[in-house]
Write a protein that holds these residues in place. Structure first.
Motif, short mmCIF file in Angstrom:
data_model
loop_
_atom_site.label_atom_id
_atom_site.label_comp_id
_atom_site.label_asym_id
_atom_site.label_seq_id
_atom_site.Cartn_x
_atom_site.Cartn_y
_atom_site.Cartn_z
N ALA A 1 0.83 -1.21 0.00
CA ALA A 1 0.00 0.00 0.00
C ALA A 1 0.86 1.26 0.00
CB ALA A 1 -0.92 0.00 1.21
N ALA A 2 1.89 1.26 0.83
CA ALA A 2 2.76 2.43 0.93
C ALA A 2 3.46 2.71 -0.41
CB ALA A 2 3.79 2.23 2.04
N GLY A 3 3.88 1.63 -1.08
CA GLY A 3 4.55 1.78 -2.38
C GLY A 3 3.62 2.36 -3.44
N ILE A 4 2.39 1.87 -3.46
CA ILE A 4 1.43 2.40 -4.45
C ILE A 4 1.16 3.88 -4.17
CG2 ILE A 4 -0.84 2.13 -5.53
CD1 ILE A 4 -0.92 -0.73 -4.33
N ALA A 5 0.93 4.22 -2.88
CA ALA A 5 0.61 5.60 -2.52
C ALA A 5 1.78 6.54 -2.86
CB ALA A 5 0.28 5.68 -1.04
N TYR A 6 3.01 6.05 -2.68
CA TYR A 6 4.19 6.89 -2.92
C TYR A 6 4.43 7.11 -4.42
CZ TYR A 6 8.97 8.61 -2.80
OH TYR A 6 10.10 9.38 -2.98
N TRP A 7 4.35 6.01 -5.19
CA TRP A 7 4.74 6.09 -6.60
C TRP A 7 3.59 6.45 -7.52
CZ3 TRP A 7 9.53 6.73 -7.97
CH2 TRP A 7 10.55 6.25 -7.15
N ARG A 8 2.36 6.21 -7.11
CA ARG A 8 1.21 6.53 -7.97
C ARG A 8 0.15 7.27 -7.17
NH1 ARG A 8 4.63 5.57 -11.09
NH2 ARG A 8 4.65 4.00 -12.77
N PRO A 9 0.52 8.46 -6.60
CA PRO A 9 -0.43 9.19 -5.75
C PRO A 9 -1.72 9.53 -6.50
CG PRO A 9 1.48 10.56 -6.33
CD PRO A 9 1.81 9.16 -6.72
N GLU A 10 -1.60 9.77 -7.79
CA GLU A 10 -2.78 10.14 -8.58
C GLU A 10 -3.79 9.00 -8.68
OE1 GLU A 10 0.24 9.55 -9.65
OE2 GLU A 10 0.11 8.26 -11.42
N ALA A 11 -3.34 7.76 -8.42
CA ALA A 11 -4.24 6.61 -8.53
C ALA A 11 -4.89 6.25 -7.20
CB ALA A 11 -3.46 5.39 -9.06
N CYS A 12 -4.47 6.88 -6.11
CA CYS A 12 -4.94 6.49 -4.77
C CYS A 12 -5.84 7.58 -4.19
CB CYS A 12 -3.74 6.26 -3.85
SG CYS A 12 -2.66 4.96 -4.46
N LYS A 13 -7.16 7.26 -4.08
CA LYS A 13 -8.11 8.28 -3.64
C LYS A 13 -8.50 8.11 -2.17
CE LYS A 13 -9.30 10.42 -7.63
NZ LYS A 13 -8.49 11.59 -7.97
N GLY A 14 -8.10 7.00 -1.55
CA GLY A 14 -8.49 6.83 -0.15
C GLY A 14 -7.86 5.61 0.48
N GLN A 15 -7.96 5.54 1.81
CA GLN A 15 -7.51 4.35 2.55
C GLN A 15 -8.68 3.84 3.39
OE1 GLN A 15 -4.15 5.91 4.74
NE2 GLN A 15 -5.42 6.82 6.37
N PHE A 16 -8.65 2.52 3.69
CA PHE A 16 -9.72 1.89 4.47
C PHE A 16 -9.06 1.10 5.59
CE2 PHE A 16 -12.74 -1.15 5.86
CZ PHE A 16 -14.01 -0.68 5.54
N ARG A 17 -9.38 1.46 6.85
CA ARG A 17 -8.76 0.77 7.99
C ARG A 17 -9.82 0.12 8.86
NH1 ARG A 17 -4.68 5.26 10.27
NH2 ARG A 17 -6.42 6.69 9.90
N LEU A 18 -9.47 -1.05 9.39
CA LEU A 18 -10.33 -1.71 10.39
C LEU A 18 -9.93 -1.21 11.77
CD1 LEU A 18 -10.23 -5.36 8.99
CD2 LEU A 18 -12.15 -3.76 8.87
N GLU A 19 -10.80 -1.49 12.75
CA GLU A 19 -10.53 -1.07 14.11
C GLU A 19 -9.16 -1.59 14.57
OE1 GLU A 19 -14.07 -1.51 16.58
OE2 GLU A 19 -12.70 -1.63 18.31
N GLY A 20 -8.40 -0.73 15.18
CA GLY A 20 -7.09 -1.12 15.69
C GLY A 20 -5.96 -0.83 14.72
#
Lengths: 331, 331
Positions: free
Chosen positions: B21-40
């Motif tokens: 996830a970190a790699g995609i967000a860093y190298w293709r920021p234009e393709a990443c519109k959000g993150q989804f986290r579970l509790e904790g």
């Protein structure tokens, strides 16, 4: 796989395509009770021609598809024989690219009759990633200047010679013909790439300190199609000794006219540099050369030149046997 | 895979397990519109936290499982999110050992709703055996003293720098994170062993004479678990240039305390001897070193020493960028 075997030769006319059957018949004659040919088939392994009823009556347990035509497909003309064999109570084993289990009719009939299908080439077995951790026991691996230069034959010949001298040795099969011969083994070129060295570690597990695994090499470090398999097998094998196999008549790499055969010295340096990663003490124990296309005098001259150049025994397993190599191992 | 992505981070707390996830967000920021986290979950990539309805409203097309816990399994707590995402109209992509397609409920719901499941790691695609035949175009491959030393990062940094200078270059992904980033590629360690070099040939097909493929390396020739993959990738890549990647803080091979890091000179000789089989003219173009644990002064000293010893540019892609290497390539 349950023995004895009935070797299925189809309507094959080309002996190279029947090398699986020929290899089993040569190395495990006691396991081969008959051959089965379709109309037009000209390959004769010198076994009795048995039909399926005769095979069952003779106590045969497994029909072995001993031919591998180009492409490795199950041919339409074989299917009715395979189905009838299953119905009559035989298991069926094959080492084709196409799996018996993926053929709907064959897999259905096997299920109905409670028979087992053995797909030697494509195992579903999962392996761990290799660890590189040192195992007990001794290991000899055959390696080649090229693919198809007699690594399997050399390995089996060395195992046989060692056993005849009372050495605790086991041939370890890494390809389909070898697996039929040994009745067990791992087709390492069919393993998922991440697990090649792990599969090789599984193939030759820790053993008694004086036990020798004689591991059948695969591919060649100098063949651009298969060197990945070779390297993974080498790292997992942790070989103490290597034997370099070669066919004296080759002028270029198997199927690749633009790739010349590499010089023996460079080849040995390359193999040692890879093998040392998992066994610092690895060394060559000799050469096995296929000299079948040379005259007796030329063959003996060739082997003598190699011995003088490298100071190691050079044999042709067929022409001279491999006693010199086993001598060199200290037995 | 359809973009934009919603990056699923589960309840992950360890950033190393979220490197996809970190790699995609860093190298293709234009393709990443959000993150989804579970509790904790404590990993924060700085993207908006979106629920599935918000994601659909924002035009997101694919839920990407951006975490890879040890073992690579689909965790029970993820399943309901994945099922709801499919029901709401998203495709789902993952690079886990466990395939989405092999999970009965996930595959059933995807089918019912006409959604696509992308299993990046385990492709069903078949490849031909490698041929070793020379292809047009230029190729650079990153190789490593060890696994996990920044080969992907270095490759992406070199592609970016080349593109910024107007060079016709494409990053070629060989692992799951890279495939998410590029949107295409081949997970070469998941290919059947016989076809590694063939897969690598497919990955960087013949191209314009002035086109550069920047190929992400895999494994290491000096790692006993993965060297087979490395060798097959090298032979299929036919690289014109190699870049040696290393982490300056390493004392032994990844996960293997008994395997020391190999000396740079020996390492380069080993890589060149393998690479020359399919490209006689291959040479090193420089070094990419992860110096993140060194002080600025120590890092610069380290890189200067390497440059003086080998006469080639030495960069840290994060600390210094890779301009010197691209200079060396002649752009």
């Amino acid at each position: 796989m349950k023995q004895p075997y009935l070797l299925f030769l189809g309507s094959e006319k080309v002996i190279e395509n029947a090398k699986t059957a020929a290899g089993i018949a040569y190395w495990r004659p006691e396991a081969c009770k008959g051959q089965f040919r379709l109309e037009g088939g000209t390959i004769d392994l010198g076994l009795p021609d048995l039909d399926l009823d005769e095979a069952v009556a003779a106590g045969i347990k497994t029909l072995v598809i001993g031919i591998a035509p180009f492409g490795g497909k199950i041919e339409a003309s074989w299917v009715s024989v395979i189905l009838t064999a299953l119905e009559k109570g035989l298991d069926v084993a094959a080492g084709l690219h196409d799996r018996l289990q993926d053929h709907p009719e064959i897999s259905q009939i096997a299920k109905t009759h409670g028979r087992t299908l053995y797909d030697i080439r494509k195992s579903d077995k999962k392996f761990d990633v290799g660890t590189g951790e040192k195992r007990t026991g001794m290991r000899l691996l055959t390696v080649g200047t090229d693919c198809a230069v007699g690594k399997k034959y050399a390995s089996l010949a060395i195992e046989k010679e060692m056993k005849s001298r009372g050495v605790n040795a086991d041939y370890r099969a890494t390809g389909q013909t070898g697996i039929f011969i040994a009745g067990t083994g791992i087709s390492v070129d069919a393993v998922v790439a991440d697990f090649i060295s792990g599969a090789a570690e599984t193939l030759s597990p820790a053993n008694d300190a004086d036990h020798w695994d004689i591991i059948e090499g695969q591919g060649s470090l100098y063949h651009p199609s298969y060197a990945g398999v070779t390297v993974g097998l080498m790292h997992g094998s942790q070989s103490d000794k290597l034997v370099l196999c070669h066919n004296a008549s080759l002028t270029h790499m198997d199927g690749l006219p633009n790739f010349p055969i590499v010089d023996f010295g460079a080849c040995m340096d390359g193999y040692l540099s890879i093998a040392r990663l998992t066994n610092r003490n690895v060394e060559f124990a000799g050469f096995c050369i296929n000299t079948s296309k040379l005259s007796e005098r030329d063959a003996l001259d060739y082997m003598q030149r190699v011995e003088e150049t490298f100071g190691l025994p050079c044999c042709d397993p067929v022409r001279t046997g491999v006693a010199k190599i086993v001598d060199k191992l200290g037995f």
